[in-house]
Design a protein around this motif. Structure first.
Motif, mmCIF file in Angstrom:
data_model
loop_
_atom_site.group_PDB
_atom_site.id
_atom_site.type_symbol
_atom_site.label_atom_id
_atom_site.label_comp_id
_atom_site.label_asym_id
_atom_site.label_seq_id
_atom_site.Cartn_x
_atom_site.Cartn_y
_atom_site.Cartn_z
ATOM 1 N N GLU A 394 46.385 3.282 -19.233
ATOM 2 C CA GLU A 394 45.384 2.533 -18.477
ATOM 3 C C GLU A 394 44.020 2.602 -19.138
ATOM 4 O OE1 GLU A 394 46.095 0.472 -16.063
ATOM 5 O OE2 GLU A 394 48.155 1.035 -16.576
ATOM 6 N N PHE A 395 43.704 3.728 -19.742
ATOM 7 C CA PHE A 395 42.428 3.851 -20.444
ATOM 8 C C PHE A 395 42.335 2.815 -21.555
ATOM 9 C CE2 PHE A 395 39.475 5.360 -23.593
ATOM 10 C CZ PHE A 395 38.436 5.917 -22.856
ATOM 11 N N VAL A 396 43.406 2.732 -22.366
ATOM 12 C CA VAL A 396 43.411 1.775 -23.473
ATOM 13 C C VAL A 396 43.346 0.345 -22.942
ATOM 14 C CG1 VAL A 396 44.761 0.888 -25.412
ATOM 15 C CG2 VAL A 396 44.566 3.350 -25.063
ATOM 16 N N ARG A 397 44.070 0.082 -21.861
ATOM 17 C CA ARG A 397 44.026 -1.259 -21.265
ATOM 18 C C ARG A 397 42.614 -1.662 -20.885
ATOM 19 N NH1 ARG A 397 48.986 -3.472 -19.729
ATOM 20 N NH2 ARG A 397 50.718 -1.997 -19.470
ATOM 21 N N GLN A 398 41.829 -0.706 -20.443
ATOM 22 C CA GLN A 398 40.500 -1.015 -19.931
ATOM 23 C C GLN A 398 39.401 -0.952 -20.987
ATOM 24 O OE1 GLN A 398 39.422 0.890 -16.199
ATOM 25 N NE2 GLN A 398 41.586 1.133 -15.642
ATOM 26 N N THR A 399 39.744 -0.548 -22.215
ATOM 27 C CA THR A 399 38.712 -0.531 -23.258
ATOM 28 C C THR A 399 38.245 -1.948 -23.547
ATOM 29 O OG1 THR A 399 40.435 -0.580 -24.960
ATOM 30 C CG2 THR A 399 39.534 1.578 -24.367
ATOM 31 N N PRO A 400 36.952 -2.145 -23.786
ATOM 32 C CA PRO A 400 36.440 -3.496 -24.045
ATOM 33 C C PRO A 400 36.990 -4.084 -25.333
ATOM 34 C CG PRO A 400 34.738 -1.836 -24.391
ATOM 35 C CD PRO A 400 35.890 -1.126 -23.769
ATOM 36 N N GLN A 401 37.015 -5.396 -25.408
ATOM 37 C CA GLN A 401 37.597 -6.101 -26.557
ATOM 38 C C GLN A 401 36.811 -5.874 -27.846
ATOM 39 O OE1 GLN A 401 40.542 -7.979 -26.771
ATOM 40 N NE2 GLN A 401 40.860 -6.879 -24.847
ATOM 41 N N ASP A 402 35.569 -5.436 -27.736
ATOM 42 C CA ASP A 402 34.776 -5.188 -28.941
ATOM 43 C C ASP A 402 34.862 -3.719 -29.365
ATOM 44 O OD1 ASP A 402 33.307 -4.060 -26.911
ATOM 45 O OD2 ASP A 402 31.524 -5.313 -27.188
ATOM 46 N N PRO A 513 37.177 17.387 -18.738
ATOM 47 C CA PRO A 513 38.534 17.019 -18.321
ATOM 48 C C PRO A 513 38.554 15.542 -17.960
ATOM 49 C CG PRO A 513 37.422 18.191 -16.559
ATOM 50 C CD PRO A 513 36.505 18.241 -17.748
ATOM 51 N N ILE A 514 39.655 14.855 -18.256
ATOM 52 C CA ILE A 514 39.736 13.443 -17.890
ATOM 53 C C ILE A 514 39.704 13.315 -16.368
ATOM 54 C CG2 ILE A 514 40.994 12.784 -19.978
ATOM 55 C CD1 ILE A 514 43.561 12.762 -18.252
ATOM 56 N N SER A 515 39.194 12.166 -15.890
ATOM 57 C CA SER A 515 39.191 11.896 -14.448
ATOM 58 C C SER A 515 40.041 10.656 -14.188
ATOM 59 C CB SER A 515 37.767 11.741 -13.938
ATOM 60 O OG SER A 515 37.068 10.719 -14.639
ATOM 61 N N THR A 516 39.406 9.492 -14.147
ATOM 62 C CA THR A 516 40.130 8.219 -14.093
ATOM 63 C C THR A 516 39.635 7.364 -15.243
ATOM 64 O OG1 THR A 516 38.506 7.057 -12.705
ATOM 65 C CG2 THR A 516 40.219 8.371 -11.575
ATOM 66 N N PRO A 517 40.447 6.441 -15.744
ATOM 67 C CA PRO A 517 39.998 5.589 -16.844
ATOM 68 C C PRO A 517 38.696 4.854 -16.525
ATOM 69 C CG PRO A 517 42.353 5.368 -16.563
ATOM 70 C CD PRO A 517 41.869 6.186 -15.404
ATOM 71 N N ASP A 518 38.601 4.331 -15.314
ATOM 72 C CA ASP A 518 37.411 3.574 -14.935
ATOM 73 C C ASP A 518 36.165 4.451 -14.948
ATOM 74 O OD1 ASP A 518 36.210 1.073 -13.826
ATOM 75 O OD2 ASP A 518 35.805 2.379 -12.109
ATOM 76 N N GLU A 519 36.256 5.625 -14.338
ATOM 77 C CA GLU A 519 35.103 6.520 -14.282
ATOM 78 C C GLU A 519 34.712 7.021 -15.669
ATOM 79 O OE1 GLU A 519 36.072 9.635 -11.598
ATOM 80 O OE2 GLU A 519 36.057 8.351 -9.808
ATOM 81 N N ASP A 520 35.723 7.381 -16.477
ATOM 82 C CA ASP A 520 35.421 7.906 -17.807
ATOM 83 C C ASP A 520 34.815 6.839 -18.714
ATOM 84 O OD1 ASP A 520 36.290 10.377 -17.043
ATOM 85 O OD2 ASP A 520 38.282 10.197 -17.947
ATOM 86 N N LEU A 521 35.303 5.613 -18.644
ATOM 87 C CA LEU A 521 34.733 4.539 -19.468
ATOM 88 C C LEU A 521 33.311 4.230 -19.055
ATOM 89 C CD1 LEU A 521 37.813 2.200 -19.911
ATOM 90 C CD2 LEU A 521 36.434 3.169 -21.761
ATOM 91 N N LYS A 522 33.027 4.265 -17.771
ATOM 92 C CA LYS A 522 31.646 4.046 -17.316
ATOM 93 C C LYS A 522 30.732 5.138 -17.858
ATOM 94 C CE LYS A 522 32.630 1.538 -13.013
ATOM 95 N NZ LYS A 522 32.621 1.615 -11.527
ATOM 96 N N LYS A 523 31.237 6.365 -17.851
ATOM 97 C CA LYS A 523 30.456 7.494 -18.360
ATOM 98 C C LYS A 523 30.234 7.372 -19.863
ATOM 99 C CE LYS A 523 30.581 12.567 -18.443
ATOM 100 N NZ LYS A 523 31.397 13.761 -18.062
ATOM 101 N N ILE A 524 31.268 6.951 -20.588
ATOM 102 C CA ILE A 524 31.191 6.849 -22.046
ATOM 103 C C ILE A 524 30.297 5.701 -22.483
ATOM 104 C CG2 ILE A 524 32.539 6.321 -24.122
ATOM 105 C CD1 ILE A 524 34.918 7.741 -22.683
ATOM 106 N N LEU A 525 30.490 4.548 -21.851
ATOM 107 C CA LEU A 525 29.793 3.338 -22.298
ATOM 108 C C LEU A 525 28.491 3.084 -21.556
ATOM 109 C CD1 LEU A 525 32.933 1.021 -22.588
ATOM 110 C CD2 LEU A 525 31.768 2.254 -24.430
ATOM 111 N N GLY A 526 28.232 3.886 -20.546
ATOM 112 C CA GLY A 526 26.972 3.728 -19.807
ATOM 113 C C GLY A 526 26.937 2.488 -18.966
#
Length: 526
Positions: A394-402, A513-526
């Protein structure tokens, strides 16, 4: 102390430890206790090495014995007992040349470690499990004729420390040093593989199994695969990789064999389902062996340090005649057998090691400067059966296209059969290879940092790692020794890491530690 205490892998009972009669991996208590005795004997060998210099034979004994204790490698009490005898014989050989050593050279009672202060136990466990993982890499290089004295000597240094009454101030630097030495070890293995089999190239690998006799090869050892390819050419037998052997298709010398056809199945934890009643033999070259089911018990073969009770073992002569004869006897599928990846894909791509990626470095750098690539994710590591690992899909699915996804090890099977498209003329997902090919990821990260005149931690690069066994521990320690921060680790944190040691890692390296893909991506990408 219970019959068994083991917390070296991610699969431990209740994320704590396997205690009692058997482990989640299928290892029985008597086998676990023998492996503890083997570990204690290795401490004794390391103590003897303080008074007499070990030689090439001693080094091999150390590597084989440590490798034997890695999760899912050896379930055979007789094989482990032989390793204990080999280690003690190696120690006695060293001591016979010096007379009275004047210091303690006895074996170590590993139960003292399991009952130690939790912070000391945590640091010693990090060191011990990292050494076990590094031993696997050093063993693969040794088989190809490559070794390094600094790497060899560190095994004795580290195992000696396991038996000493040292505090955190002495152990913590040694844990970090193990990561530094493992980088050198992975570099050595990378050199051994590429100088022997060529620099990997991008290769698309089918998942369909052709009709007729075939053999499945799993594990990590390219030498074993090469020997099998040589012995099966012109015999009408096709060879298929499985699990961590998939990247073999990208090495020019191996892919030159036309009967190396494709990849069978997915990650190691699916083998009991995927190998059920398979009409072909399976050769296990390293770890990733699960308890063998009756439906394919008669067609499993092991080699090197891998062993399972009742299975046919191929010795150092590497005569694979029994495997070949079994393939011809079983005959394979009577018609083309279509398999798919976890997500239904029919092919996967591999071969994006540092040699391939850095050959197009200018293209990557231009894509970043033009804004086509805005972020790099390294998503990979060891896979496992415990729930929660669908996070990585799910994390990979949610990564942006760029963004670009670099991946390695068997964790990639969660998503590597999907088409993720291209970016800047390059595929969005690049399989860098086996777990040891974390070295490639490090080389690429360092090259990018140099190109953009910044530190690795300043790059738009995030590492999202899954861990299962001890090779993942050694890789994590290598990343930390390089000062790499902001690593996301899951699906659970190691049970052997105490709260105080965890706080140190969080404070100094910002491990999350990982949480959810959505939360972690928001944290990573701001």
């Amino acid at each position: 102390m219970s019959d068994m205490f083991c917390f070296q892998c991610e699969q431990t009972t209740k994320s704590s430890a396997c205690i009692g009669k058997a482990g989640i991996c299928g290892k029985k208590a008597d086998t676990a206790k023998l492996q503890d005795v083997l570990t204690g004997a290795l401490v004794g060998l390391a103590r003897a090495a303080q008074v007499n210099k070990p030689n090439a034979s001693t080094h091999r004994t150390m590597l084989e014995a440590l490798f034997t204790t890695v999760t899912n490698v050896n379930f055979d009490n007789e094989a482990v007992t032989r390793q204990i005898e080999a280690v003690r014989n190696a120690k006695n050989t060293l001591l016979a040349q010096v007379g009275n050593p004047g210091v303690n050279t006895g074996d170590y009672d590993i139960e003292k470690l399991w009952n130690d202060n939790e912070d000391i136990r945590s640091l010693k466990s990090l060191l011990l499990f990292g050494l076990r993982g590094m031993a696997a890499y050093a063993y693969h290089a040794l088989i190809l004729g490559y070794s390094d004295e600094e790497v060899n000597n560190f095994f004795y240094k580290g195992m000696f420390a396991i038996g000493e009454d040292w505090g955190m101030d002495e152990l913590l630097p040694l844990v970090m040093e193990s990561g530094t030495v493992n980088l050198k070890c992975m570099e050595m293995l990378d050199k051994a593989n590429t100088e022997t089999y060529g620099t990997p190239v991008s290769t698309t690998v089918p998942l369909t199994i052709e009709k007729g006799p075939f053999i499945v090869v799993t594990g990590h050892d390219l030498y074993d695969l090469y020997q099998l390819l040589e012995q099966t050419k012109d015999k009408g037998i096709n060879i298929y990789t499985n699990g961590e052997m998939l990247p073999a298709h990208a090495y020019p010398k191996l892919k030159a064999y036309p009967h190396l056809k494709g990849n069978f199945g997915t990650a190691w934890y699916n083998q009991q389902k995927e190998l059920d009643h398979i009409p072909a033999p399976v050769l296990y070259t390293t770890n990733c062996l699960m308890p063998v089911k009756d439906s394919y018990r008669d067609r499993v073969f092991t080699t090197a340090v891998v062993a399972y009770p009742g299975m046919v073992h191929i010795d150092e002569a590497k005569d694979f005649t029994p495997v070949i004869e079994k393939a011809l006897e079983l005959g394979g599928y009577t018609e083309e057998h279509r398999m798919t990846g976890i997500n239904g894909g029919t092919q996967v791509t591999t071969g994006f090691g540092h040699g391939t990626v850095l050959s197009v470095a200018d293209t990557v750098i231009d894509a970043v400067k033009a804004g086509a690539i805005k972020h790099f994710f390294l998503v990979g590591g060891c896979d496992g059966a415990k729930s929660g690992r669908n996070y990585y899909t799910e994390f990979v699915r949610q990564t942006p296209q760029d963004s670009v996804i670099l991946t390695l090890a068997c964790g990639k099977y969660r998503f590597n059969d999907l088409d993720w498209g291209e970016i800047g003329g390059l595929p969005r997902i690049m399989d860098m290879g086996q777990c040891n090919d974390a070295y490639s990821a490090i080389r690429v990260a360092v090259a990018l940092a140099e190109a953009f005149d910044c530190g690795v931690n300043e790059l738009p690069l995030t590492m999202v790692l899954s861990w299962y066994e001890q090779k993942a521990v050694s890789i994590l320690l290598t990343l930390l020794s390089l000062g790499i921060k902001n690593i996301y680790l899951g699906p659970t944190l190691p049970a052997f890491v105490s709260p105080n040691v965890l706080n140190y890692l969080v404070d100094n390296f910002n491990i999350s530690p990982i949480s959810t893909p959505d939360e972690d991506l928001k944290k990573i990408l701001g």
